[in-house]
Write a protein that holds these residues in place. Structure first.
Motif, PDB file in Angstrom:
ATOM      1  N   PHE A   1      52.029  43.341  42.736  1.00 49.10           N
ATOM      2  CA  PHE A   1      53.491  43.345  42.867  1.00 49.10           C
ATOM      3  C   PHE A   1      54.138  43.288  41.483  1.00 49.10           C
ATOM      4  O   PHE A   1      53.512  42.850  40.514  1.00 49.10           O
ATOM      5  CB  PHE A   1      53.980  42.145  43.684  1.00 49.10           C
ATOM      6  CG  PHE A   1      53.529  42.163  45.118  1.00 49.10           C
ATOM      7  CD1 PHE A   1      53.118  43.333  45.735  1.00 49.10           C
ATOM      8  CD2 PHE A   1      53.516  40.994  45.861  1.00 49.10           C
ATOM      9  CE1 PHE A   1      52.699  43.341  47.061  1.00 49.10           C
ATOM     10  CE2 PHE A   1      53.098  40.986  47.183  1.00 49.10           C
ATOM     11  CZ  PHE A   1      52.690  42.159  47.785  1.00 49.10           C
TER      12      PHE A   1
ATOM     13  N   THR B   1      55.679  41.422  39.443  1.00 44.44           N
ATOM     14  CA  THR B   1      55.999  40.017  39.209  1.00 44.44           C
ATOM     15  C   THR B   1      55.179  39.495  38.042  1.00 44.44           C
ATOM     16  O   THR B   1      54.068  39.954  37.813  1.00 44.44           O
ATOM     17  CB  THR B   1      55.758  39.201  40.498  1.00 44.44           C
ATOM     18  OG1 THR B   1      55.966  37.827  40.230  1.00 44.44           O
ATOM     19  CG2 THR B   1      54.372  39.397  41.046  1.00 44.44           C
TER      20      THR B   1
ATOM     21  N   GLY C   1      56.879  38.215  44.085  1.00 43.76           N
ATOM     22  CA  GLY C   1      57.285  37.086  43.324  1.00 43.76           C
ATOM     23  C   GLY C   1      57.400  35.802  44.145  1.00 43.76           C
ATOM     24  O   GLY C   1      57.078  35.750  45.316  1.00 43.76           O
ATOM     25  N   THR C   2      57.875  34.812  43.473  1.00 43.50           N
ATOM     26  CA  THR C   2      58.023  33.496  44.067  1.00 43.50           C
ATOM     27  C   THR C   2      59.454  33.017  43.829  1.00 43.50           C
ATOM     28  O   THR C   2      59.748  32.412  42.791  1.00 43.50           O
ATOM     29  CB  THR C   2      57.023  32.498  43.434  1.00 43.50           C
ATOM     30  OG1 THR C   2      55.712  33.050  43.492  1.00 43.50           O
ATOM     31  CG2 THR C   2      57.050  31.164  44.151  1.00 43.50           C
TER      32      THR C   2
ATOM     33  N   ARG D   1      51.917  31.679  38.211  1.00 44.08           N
ATOM     34  CA  ARG D   1      50.698  32.276  37.660  1.00 44.08           C
ATOM     35  C   ARG D   1      50.450  33.565  38.434  1.00 44.08           C
ATOM     36  O   ARG D   1      50.775  33.648  39.601  1.00 44.08           O
ATOM     37  CB  ARG D   1      49.523  31.317  37.865  1.00 44.08           C
ATOM     38  CG  ARG D   1      48.250  31.752  37.182  1.00 44.08           C
ATOM     39  CD  ARG D   1      47.261  30.606  37.096  1.00 44.08           C
ATOM     40  NE  ARG D   1      46.554  30.396  38.350  1.00 44.08           N
ATOM     41  CZ  ARG D   1      45.936  29.250  38.678  1.00 44.08           C
ATOM     42  NH1 ARG D   1      45.995  28.210  37.868  1.00 44.08           N
ATOM     43  NH2 ARG D   1      45.287  29.153  39.815  1.00 44.08           N
ATOM     44  N   LYS D   2      49.913  34.559  37.761  1.00 42.22           N
ATOM     45  CA  LYS D   2      49.673  35.844  38.430  1.00 42.22           C
ATOM     46  C   LYS D   2      48.325  35.798  39.137  1.00 42.22           C
ATOM     47  O   LYS D   2      47.290  35.515  38.508  1.00 42.22           O
ATOM     48  CB  LYS D   2      49.702  36.952  37.380  1.00 42.22           C
ATOM     49  CG  LYS D   2      49.567  38.343  37.945  1.00 42.22           C
ATOM     50  CD  LYS D   2      50.889  38.905  38.419  1.00 42.22           C
ATOM     51  CE  LYS D   2      50.689  40.300  39.033  1.00 42.22           C
ATOM     52  NZ  LYS D   2      51.905  40.868  39.555  1.00 42.22           N
ATOM     53  N   CYS D   3      48.309  36.055  40.420  1.00 49.78           N
ATOM     54  CA  CYS D   3      47.054  36.051  41.180  1.00 49.78           C
ATOM     55  C   CYS D   3      46.266  37.328  40.837  1.00 49.78           C
ATOM     56  O   CYS D   3      46.859  38.398  40.677  1.00 49.78           O
ATOM     57  CB  CYS D   3      47.337  36.000  42.670  1.00 49.78           C
ATOM     58  SG  CYS D   3      48.335  34.565  43.145  1.00 49.78           S
TER      59      CYS D   3
ATOM     60  N   CYS E   1      56.455  34.497  38.930  1.00 49.11           N
ATOM     61  CA  CYS E   1      55.494  33.615  39.579  1.00 49.11           C
ATOM     62  C   CYS E   1      55.014  32.617  38.545  1.00 49.11           C
ATOM     63  O   CYS E   1      55.089  32.874  37.332  1.00 49.11           O
ATOM     64  CB  CYS E   1      54.299  34.404  40.108  1.00 49.11           C
ATOM     65  SG  CYS E   1      54.724  35.351  41.579  1.00 49.11           S
TER      66      CYS E   1
ATOM     67  N   ASN F   1      55.986  29.615  47.697  1.00 45.87           N
ATOM     68  CA  ASN F   1      54.582  29.347  47.430  1.00 45.87           C
ATOM     69  C   ASN F   1      54.375  27.844  47.643  1.00 45.87           C
ATOM     70  O   ASN F   1      55.140  27.040  47.090  1.00 45.87           O
ATOM     71  CB  ASN F   1      54.322  29.743  45.966  1.00 45.87           C
ATOM     72  CG  ASN F   1      52.904  29.563  45.552  1.00 45.87           C
ATOM     73  OD1 ASN F   1      52.235  28.617  45.976  1.00 45.87           O
ATOM     74  ND2 ASN F   1      52.431  30.468  44.714  1.00 45.87           N
TER      75      ASN F   1
ATOM     76  N   ARG G   1      44.907  31.071  43.471  1.00 44.72           N
ATOM     77  CA  ARG G   1      46.163  30.458  43.905  1.00 44.72           C
ATOM     78  C   ARG G   1      46.406  29.140  43.168  1.00 44.72           C
ATOM     79  O   ARG G   1      45.468  28.430  42.810  1.00 44.72           O
ATOM     80  CB  ARG G   1      46.139  30.210  45.419  1.00 44.72           C
ATOM     81  CG  ARG G   1      45.879  31.450  46.231  1.00 44.72           C
ATOM     82  CD  ARG G   1      46.981  32.473  46.123  1.00 44.72           C
ATOM     83  NE  ARG G   1      48.283  31.942  46.530  1.00 44.72           N
ATOM     84  CZ  ARG G   1      49.353  32.694  46.777  1.00 44.72           C
ATOM     85  NH1 ARG G   1      49.289  34.012  46.613  1.00 44.72           N
ATOM     86  NH2 ARG G   1      50.473  32.160  47.150  1.00 44.72           N
TER      87      ARG G   1
ATOM     88  N   TYR H   1      44.531  39.469  42.378  1.00 43.78           N
ATOM     89  CA  TYR H   1      44.500  40.619  43.281  1.00 43.78           C
ATOM     90  C   TYR H   1      45.869  41.274  43.423  1.00 43.78           C
ATOM     91  O   TYR H   1      46.013  42.309  44.072  1.00 43.78           O
ATOM     92  CB  TYR H   1      44.027  40.183  44.676  1.00 43.78           C
ATOM     93  CG  TYR H   1      44.899  39.108  45.287  1.00 43.78           C
ATOM     94  CD1 TYR H   1      46.004  39.429  46.071  1.00 43.78           C
ATOM     95  CD2 TYR H   1      44.646  37.754  45.041  1.00 43.78           C
ATOM     96  CE1 TYR H   1      46.820  38.435  46.598  1.00 43.78           C
ATOM     97  CE2 TYR H   1      45.455  36.761  45.556  1.00 43.78           C
ATOM     98  CZ  TYR H   1      46.536  37.110  46.330  1.00 43.78           C
ATOM     99  OH  TYR H   1      47.351  36.139  46.832  1.00 43.78           O
ATOM    100  N   CYS H   2      46.897  40.674  42.829  1.00 41.22           N
ATOM    101  CA  CYS H   2      48.289  41.049  43.130  1.00 41.22           C
ATOM    102  C   CYS H   2      48.777  42.176  42.229  1.00 41.22           C
ATOM    103  O   CYS H   2      48.684  42.084  41.001  1.00 41.22           O
ATOM    104  CB  CYS H   2      49.188  39.819  42.935  1.00 41.22           C
ATOM    105  SG  CYS H   2      50.932  40.180  43.203  1.00 41.22           S
TER     106      CYS H   2
HETATM  107  S1  SF4 Z   1      53.646  37.487  44.281  1.00 38.59           S
HETATM  108 FE1  SF4 Z   1      52.294  36.119  45.447  1.00 38.59          FE
HETATM  109  S2  SF4 Z   1      50.288  37.088  45.279  1.00 38.59           S
HETATM  110 FE2  SF4 Z   1      51.562  37.992  43.650  1.00 38.59          FE
HETATM  111  S3  SF4 Z   1      51.194  36.717  41.837  1.00 38.59           S
HETATM  112 FE3  SF4 Z   1      52.961  35.855  42.886  1.00 38.59          FE
HETATM  113  S4  SF4 Z   1      52.131  34.239  44.197  1.00 38.59           S
HETATM  114 FE4  SF4 Z   1      50.420  35.570  43.599  1.00 38.59          FE
END
Ligand code: SF4
Length: 417
Positions: A40, A42, A81-82, A33-35, A31, A115, A152, A37-38
């Motif tokens: 995953f 990634t 991920g993205t 940038r890492k959000c 990604c 994204n 985001r 709350y996430c």
């Molecule tokens: S997978 Fe989605 S929610 Fe998680 S960091 Fe990447 S963009 Fe953000």
């Protein structure tokens, strides 16, 4: 012939049955940038790993091609991920490998997540040219302050630009993802987000409540008192708003968190689900088979046991990106967890997952085909109790959640596992 990626498995695959659906999931662990709350698998800042990781994904796809020969792929989902952080050459290599190695069934649903901050018109055209026919955009909110809270990289204008560009590139099947239940989220703000989403007219909407996951910055903010925890009752009220607004706009609520439009063209899924239901996710909810490739990806396949019996096995790949890629590229197994599912466990999972399908529920005939047993006998006590409590409905063909059951779904699902 044993192949190195699956060498952790002593069991062969059963003879190919072209009638069984099979999904392919490809995990892109990057990604921009890492959000906060996430949780995953990634990572941000790993641009230097893109090429090697795509090499490894392609190699893993190639390794699985022979064991899965003869099985048509009914859905492909490129997620993360993205995926759209990859450049044109990397995306092209990935899709070329999928097409070269697998037999994509006619009408195969091919989804790519994107994204809104990482896409433009040329990238959407590229995805269309590569055969992607379903796009899933992580919008999350139409409120600038909520997007900022969620960390985001995109703004509201980016969503409009991305959606228009996707339509202009020819995407006729678009999902928008949203998050609700932010701490103290104003009901009016949520209603406005829903109104803006509906005004765009996507084919599919996914609405998830914000969960405070362990080991995330959001967890730390909540634990240290910087941010209040999301409130379940407030989130429940926002969910009720969504149920009303989306139904009024003609969307069919087919899964706890998912809605879809029903207009043509049909996607070939023979069920009570709406036309634009996500076919790939239907595989998960029906406890069917899928192969996941990439770091941390999960798989579930039916294999042949020592007495010739069919056993369900699920496994996951190791999560760290460098060791995943290095091991694949030197031909070593990347499986770090694998288990054979006891029959009763697999049946319980069919219930837990299938009851998420609020219209389809768990059909007796499908359960019998999958497990060779009658759901009404295996789970007689659980079903009778939940029907008596008004949480499940039963008719001649299926069991499914009642409206009351929908509001306490997790408690219902827990009764079966
Ligand atoms: S997978 Fe989605 S929610 Fe998680 S960091 Fe990447 S963009 Fe953000």
């Amino acid at each position: 012939m044993a192949h190195p990626i699956s060498q952790g498995f002593p069991l062969p695959l059963p003879p190919a049955d072209p009638a069984l659906p099979l999904g392919l999931y490809i995990h892109i662990p990057f990604c921009e940038r890492k959000c906060p709350y996430c949780d995953f698998n990634t990572y941000a800042g790993l641009q230097a790993r893109f090429t090697q990781t795509v090499d490894a994904l392609c190699r893993e796809l190639e390794e699985w091609a022979a064991p899965l020969a003869g099985r048509p792929i009914t859905s492909v989902f490129v997620g993360g991920g993205t995926p759209t952080v990859l450049d044109a050459g990397e995306l092209a290599r990935l899709f070329e490998t999928i097409r070269r190695c697998y037999w994509l069934a006619p009408g195969c649903e091919i989804t790519c997540e994107a994204n809104p901050g990482t896409v433009d018109r040329p990238k959407f055209h590229l995805l269309r040219d590569l055969g992607v026919n379903r796009l899933s955009l992580g919008v999350q909110s139409f409120q600038p302050e909520e997007l900022a809270f969620l960390g985001r990289i995109h703004g509201v204008e980016d969503v409009y630009r991305a959606f228009d560009a996707a339509r202009a590139a020819g995407f006729a099947n678009i999902n928008l993802d949203f998050i609700f239940g932010l701490p103290h989220q104003a009901p009016a703000a949520w209603a406005d987000t829903l109104a803006q989403a509906l005004a765009l007219g996507p084919e599919h909407l996914s609405l998830y409540s914000l969960i405070v996951e362990p080991n995330t910055p959001l967890r730390h903010w909540v634990d240290s008192g910087q941010v209040d925890a999301p409130d379940d009752d407030e989130a429940g009220a926002l969910y009720e708003t969504a149920l009303e607004r989306l139904a009024a706009a003609g969307y069919v609520h087919y899964e706890v968190s998912n809605w879809a439009r029903t207009t043509a063209p049909p996607n070939g899924d023979q069920s009570d689900n709406p036309t634009y239901a996500c076919r790939h996710n239907l595989l998960y909810w029906r406890n069917q088979e899928y192969l996941g490739v990439g770091p941390g990806a999960h798989s579930h396949l039916r294999l042949v046991g020592p007495q010739g019996e069919t056993v369900s096995r699920r496994w996951s790949n190791r999560k760290p990106v460098p060791s995943y890629a290095q091991r694949v590229l030197r031909g070593a197994s990347v499986v770090d967890f694998s288990e054979e599912l006891a029959v009763r466990v697999s049946m319980g999972e069919t219930m837990m997952l299938g009851l998420r399908l609020v219209r389809e529920g768990v059909a007796f005939a499908r359960f019998e085909r999958q497990h060779g047993a009658d759901l009404r006998q295996v789970f007689a006590d659980e079903v009778a109790r939940l029907v008596a409590w008004g949480l499940l409905e039963e008719d001649a063909a299926r069991v499914r959640l009642s409206r009351r059951g929908l509001m306490v779904g997790n408690q219902v699902f827990a009764a079966f596992v």
